[in-house]
Design a protein around this motif. Structure first.
Motif, PDB file in Angstrom:
ATOM      1  N   ALA A 404       0.848  -1.197   0.000  1.00  0.00           N
ATOM      2  CA  ALA A 404       0.000   0.000   0.000  1.00  0.00           C
ATOM      3  C   ALA A 404       0.884   1.249   0.000  1.00  0.00           C
ATOM      4  CB  ALA A 404      -0.917  -0.001   1.219  1.00  0.00           C
ATOM      5  N   VAL A 405       0.715   2.115  -1.011  1.00  0.00           N
ATOM      6  CA  VAL A 405       1.645   3.216  -1.230  1.00  0.00           C
ATOM      7  C   VAL A 405       1.015   4.567  -0.901  1.00  0.00           C
ATOM      8  CG1 VAL A 405       2.936   1.928  -2.949  1.00  0.00           C
ATOM      9  CG2 VAL A 405       1.036   3.385  -3.682  1.00  0.00           C
ATOM     10  N   TYR A 406       1.907   5.579  -0.812  1.00  0.00           N
ATOM     11  CA  TYR A 406       1.503   6.923  -0.427  1.00  0.00           C
ATOM     12  C   TYR A 406       0.623   7.610  -1.466  1.00  0.00           C
ATOM     13  CZ  TYR A 406       4.936   7.121   3.417  1.00  0.00           C
ATOM     14  OH  TYR A 406       5.640   6.909   4.570  1.00  0.00           O
ATOM     15  N   ILE A 427      -3.054   4.327  -0.893  1.00  0.00           N
ATOM     16  CA  ILE A 427      -3.685   4.473   0.418  1.00  0.00           C
ATOM     17  C   ILE A 427      -3.455   5.859   1.015  1.00  0.00           C
ATOM     18  CG2 ILE A 427      -3.607   3.690   2.828  1.00  0.00           C
ATOM     19  CD1 ILE A 427      -5.101   1.830   0.978  1.00  0.00           C
ATOM     20  N   GLY A 428      -2.227   6.362   0.855  1.00  0.00           N
ATOM     21  CA  GLY A 428      -1.826   7.550   1.602  1.00  0.00           C
ATOM     22  C   GLY A 428      -0.990   7.089   2.784  1.00  0.00           C
ATOM     23  N   SER A 429      -1.114   7.736   3.906  1.00  0.00           N
ATOM     24  CA  SER A 429      -0.374   7.336   5.109  1.00  0.00           C
ATOM     25  C   SER A 429      -1.241   7.599   6.339  1.00  0.00           C
ATOM     26  CB  SER A 429       0.935   8.116   5.228  1.00  0.00           C
ATOM     27  OG  SER A 429       1.536   7.871   6.488  1.00  0.00           O
ATOM     28  N   PHE A 616      -2.633  12.465   0.580  1.00  0.00           N
ATOM     29  CA  PHE A 616      -2.511  12.912   1.960  1.00  0.00           C
ATOM     30  C   PHE A 616      -3.692  13.826   2.307  1.00  0.00           C
ATOM     31  CE2 PHE A 616       2.356  12.602   1.326  1.00  0.00           C
ATOM     32  CZ  PHE A 616       2.314  11.245   1.565  1.00  0.00           C
ATOM     33  N   ASP A 617      -4.893  13.238   2.295  1.00  0.00           N
ATOM     34  CA  ASP A 617      -6.101  14.022   2.529  1.00  0.00           C
ATOM     35  C   ASP A 617      -6.738  13.744   3.882  1.00  0.00           C
ATOM     36  OD1 ASP A 617      -6.906  11.438   2.097  1.00  0.00           O
ATOM     37  OD2 ASP A 617      -8.207  11.873   0.390  1.00  0.00           O
ATOM     38  N   GLY A 618      -6.038  13.018   4.752  1.00  0.00           N
ATOM     39  CA  GLY A 618      -6.578  12.707   6.067  1.00  0.00           C
ATOM     40  C   GLY A 618      -7.489  11.491   6.103  1.00  0.00           C
ATOM     41  N   ARG A 619      -7.612  10.769   4.969  1.00  0.00           N
ATOM     42  CA  ARG A 619      -8.527   9.628   4.911  1.00  0.00           C
ATOM     43  C   ARG A 619      -7.796   8.308   4.657  1.00  0.00           C
ATOM     44  NH1 ARG A 619     -11.656   9.373   0.815  1.00  0.00           N
ATOM     45  NH2 ARG A 619     -13.191   8.079   1.902  1.00  0.00           N
ATOM     46  N   ALA A 620      -6.489   8.279   4.913  1.00  0.00           N
ATOM     47  CA  ALA A 620      -5.716   7.066   4.650  1.00  0.00           C
ATOM     48  C   ALA A 620      -6.180   5.896   5.517  1.00  0.00           C
ATOM     49  CB  ALA A 620      -4.226   7.328   4.885  1.00  0.00           C
ATOM     50  N   SER A 621      -6.511   6.165   6.769  1.00  0.00           N
ATOM     51  CA  SER A 621      -6.960   5.084   7.656  1.00  0.00           C
ATOM     52  C   SER A 621      -8.239   4.446   7.128  1.00  0.00           C
ATOM     53  CB  SER A 621      -7.169   5.612   9.076  1.00  0.00           C
ATOM     54  OG  SER A 621      -5.937   6.038   9.643  1.00  0.00           O
ATOM     55  N   ARG A 623      -9.194   4.293   3.967  1.00  0.00           N
ATOM     56  CA  ARG A 623      -8.858   3.475   2.792  1.00  0.00           C
ATOM     57  C   ARG A 623      -8.141   2.181   3.203  1.00  0.00           C
ATOM     58  NH1 ARG A 623      -8.226   8.709   0.430  1.00  0.00           N
ATOM     59  NH2 ARG A 623      -6.074   8.843   1.165  1.00  0.00           N
ATOM     60  N   MET A 624      -7.357   2.269   4.263  1.00  0.00           N
ATOM     61  CA  MET A 624      -6.660   1.081   4.730  1.00  0.00           C
ATOM     62  C   MET A 624      -7.652   0.046   5.247  1.00  0.00           C
ATOM     63  SD  MET A 624      -3.543   0.115   4.783  1.00  0.00           S
ATOM     64  CE  MET A 624      -2.579  -1.240   5.439  1.00  0.00           C
ATOM     65  N   ILE A 625      -8.652   0.488   5.973  1.00  0.00           N
ATOM     66  CA  ILE A 625      -9.681  -0.422   6.481  1.00  0.00           C
ATOM     67  C   ILE A 625     -10.436  -1.069   5.318  1.00  0.00           C
ATOM     68  CG2 ILE A 625     -11.791  -0.588   7.841  1.00  0.00           C
ATOM     69  CD1 ILE A 625      -9.199  -0.085   9.446  1.00  0.00           C
ATOM     70  N   GLU A 626     -10.765  -0.250   4.312  1.00  0.00           N
ATOM     71  CA  GLU A 626     -11.462  -0.781   3.134  1.00  0.00           C
ATOM     72  C   GLU A 626     -10.616  -1.838   2.428  1.00  0.00           C
ATOM     73  OE1 GLU A 626     -12.323   2.594   0.753  1.00  0.00           O
ATOM     74  OE2 GLU A 626     -13.772   3.475   2.156  1.00  0.00           O
ATOM     75  N   LEU A 627      -9.314  -1.580   2.311  1.00  0.00           N
ATOM     76  CA  LEU A 627      -8.428  -2.529   1.638  1.00  0.00           C
ATOM     77  C   LEU A 627      -8.332  -3.837   2.417  1.00  0.00           C
ATOM     78  CD1 LEU A 627      -6.330  -3.294  -0.508  1.00  0.00           C
ATOM     79  CD2 LEU A 627      -4.599  -2.108   0.873  1.00  0.00           C
TER      80      LEU A 627
END
Length: 639
Positions: A404-406, A427-429, A616-621, A623-627
């Protein structure tokens, strides 16, 4: 600093503990003092300590290879022979051991090239030398080479620590110079008692963990998704906190203490490792594989091992010794770990395997990922730092199935190498999620005064620590020529070598107003800075998120290539500045110091470029849960 004129004896030291060992050696061998000697010290930390004690020495900087940046490239090419199709026999239960040990062999080979070249430079510059005295490493672990902890931490660690000595012997023999290795101090005889206490403590810990696991299984219902993780709790917690029905099986037992009782209970955390389930049924398979590997190794050693030559020397004998240890001492434990991973997955049936890293000297990461692939279990690694995907990149060797990348820019770089985009989801971070809110509240209006406040990231990691000294020194000399400038040097967390970093900073920045920061919140440091200076690091991305004009700078050759490969597009878009010399750094600092409008333009462009390249929009967590949820469903073919 003065040295004896007669250089028949050269004493070479490279660890702090060698200073006392050197003094003891000279006291016990007065003939060396009478004949004359030259003391060579490798590394600025050691040189600072010698200077404090008033001991004359010659800096090892003069002997460091000038072309060390190419050693990883040479090591990469040599190690590809180890990972070639001809080594197809080197696998066990669908796990390629060539792939598993690739980074270990590559890393060790580059290390040998560095110290063999250094030893050659040393003896070449001192042709009168008749004896080279090299002290053994004092960092050797107390555990035996066959212990599981030793194998998993770094399979060739003992070889790595002995590299200076074996390279000195190799080059000394070629140049007709005797090499003396003084005996290290004997360890206390209480070692066996300590070993027994360690075994007893570990047995009690195993019993306590079994009772704890049984209690969780009995009192807490089974959850989903079922995640087996080998990562720091600080990286796991943001994910598990948003999966109230999730169940966590934690491989890294030490993280249990950092999680806390409430988190352990909420996430149904149980603790497992490769020894959690019996693998006795596979004993014959392992023995058969081990015999095959040793037979193939003997044939390779006698008929097919390359020369491993560079310049005037050949590393073939040292590489043969390393492979001997790998096949005879390391592989047996690795086979047990592979069987342990299969047993782990068969008994626990995780839906996702979550890893902190999958390109590492620590073998358990790759084993967990590669066995998961063989079992059809999705494995996932989250990007934690900047990826370099140019020449000499190890980024193409991630063992995890998904990385999962930035942002889009990282996915594009992997795709350009011919890799599947879907294996690199954007994903973001999660770690950067908080910055979205913090950056909007910490922006500071440009100040009217002259000069600038610079935030500089410090404690760069490098094999040649003179690069660190050069990095600090160049920044200090540049700032001295920028009127009204001041600097805050941000050290990494942790007290390892903290006193040395502080000492070198105080010395080099003596003529620049400076402050050393270490544990202060990054948001506060960025808020008070006008400009940021950083090497190739995620610190650059953090600075850009806070809209700070940033200069990416380094003087080390390979770092320059990394910076050019990744950050050239940023510079062309005007979102940051690049500098590779003191003059370029000084010019960049002067321009930003004297032009507030330029700082504003660079900051605004940084925001635009960052939005285009990264998520880096504050929604990485989220997207990580969705993945993770999607991968867990994919495990069983559900949607």
């Amino acid at each position: 600093m003065g040295t004896h004129e007669n250089e028949r004896n050269i004493l070479f030291i490279y660890e702090l503990g060698h200073i006392d060992a050197c003094v003891r050696f000279l006291d016990g061998n007065p003939e060396v003092r009478e004949e004359g000697y030259l003391l060579v010290a490798l590394g600025p930390e050691l040189e600072y300590a010698l200077a404090k004690k008033g001991i004359p020495f010659r800096s090892g900087r003069a002997y460091c290879p000038l072309d060390a940046h190419r050693f990883p490239l040479v090591a990469e090419e040599w190690t590809k022979l180890f990972d070639s199709p001809e080594r197809h026999w080197f696998q066990y239960r669908n796990v390629s051991l060539s792939r598993l040990f690739f980074f270990t062999v590559r890393h060790y080979t580059a290390h040998l090239l560095y110290y063999a070249t250094l030893a050659e430079n040393l003896l070449k510059q001192h042709p009168a030398a008749r004896r080279l005295i090299v002290f053994p490493s004092l960092q050797s672990p107390t555990i035996s080479p066959g212990d599981a902890a030793f194998v998993r931490q770094q399979p060739l660690l003992r070889r790595y620590l002995d590299a200076t000595v074996v390279c000195a012997r190799l080059i000394g023999a070629e140049r007709g110079v005797a090499v003396l290795v003084p005996q290290a101090p004997l360890r206390p005889k209480r070692r066996h008692l300590m070993r027994s206490l360690f075994v007893l403590r570990r047995a009690l810990l195993e019993l306590a963990i079994r009772l704890y696991n049984a209690s969780i299984a009995l009192l807490r219902p089974r959850g989903t998704p079922r995640i087996l993780a080998s990562d720091y709790w600080r990286n796991i917690e943001p994910i598990m906190s948003q999966l109230p029905r999730g169940e966590l099986m934690l491989f890294d037992r030490g993280e249990m203490l950092r999680a806390g009782i409430s988190n352990l209970w909420r996430s149904r955390v149980r603790l497992f490792n490769f020894n959690s389930f019996s693998i006795r049924a596979r004993r014959r398979d392992r023995a058969h594989a081990q015999r095959l590997f040793e037979e193939q190794w003997r044939s390779l050693r006698e008929n097919g091992l390359p020369e491993y030559s560079l310049g005037t020397f050949s590393l073939r004998p040292l590489m043969a010794e390393a492979f001997e240890e790998l096949f005879v001492r390391v592989v047996p434990q690795t086979l047990r770990d592979i069987d342990g991973a299969y047993a782990l997955y068969e008994n626990l049936a995780p839906e996702v395997v979550f890893l902190r890293a999958s390109v590492s000297l620590q073998t358990h990461f790759s084993i967990l990922a590669l066995v998961a692939r063989a079992c059809g279990i999705p494995s996932l690694e989250l990007q934690h730092g900047l990826e370099y995907l140019g020449p000499d990149s190890i980024g193409t060797r991630h063992s995890a199935e998904y990385f999962a990348v930035y942002g889009q820019v990282v996915q594009d770089e992997f795709a350009a190498l011919g890799l599947q985009r879907e294996k690199f989801p954007v994903i973001g971070s999660p770690r950067f999620d908080a910055y979205k809110k913090e950056s909007s509240t910490t922006h500071r209006a440009p100040h009217p005064r002259k000069g600038i406040s610079v935030l500089c990231v410090g404690s760069v990691s490098a094999q040649n620590e003179y690069d660190l000294e050069d990095y600090y020194s160049t920044i200090a000399r540049a700032l001295e020529k920028v009127p009204g400038s001041s600097v805050v040097i941000k050290l990494r967390h942790g007290r390892a070598r903290e006193s040395y970093y502080r000492e070198i900073i105080e010395t080099l920045f003596a003529r620049v107003p400076h402050t050393i920061a270490q544990y202060e919140p990054l948001s506060e440091l960025l808020a008070s800075a006008d400009v940021v200076v950083s090497y190739f690091s995620t610190f650059v991305l953090e600075a850009l998120q806070f809209s700070k004009p940033t200069i990416v700078f380094n003087v080390e050759s390979f770092e320059k290539e990394m910076i050019r490969f990744h950050f050239t597009r940023y510079a062309e878009a005007g979102s940051l500045l690049l500098a590779f010399t003191q003059e370029e750094l000084e010019t960049a600092l002067r321009s930003l110091s004297g032009d507030g409008a330029l700082r504003t333009r660079v900051a605004e462009r940084a925001e635009k470029v960052l939005a285009q390249l990264y998520s880096f929009d504050g929604r990485a967590s989220e997207r990580m849960i969705e993945l993770i949820t999607r991968l867990a469903r994919k495990r069983y073919g559900t949607h």
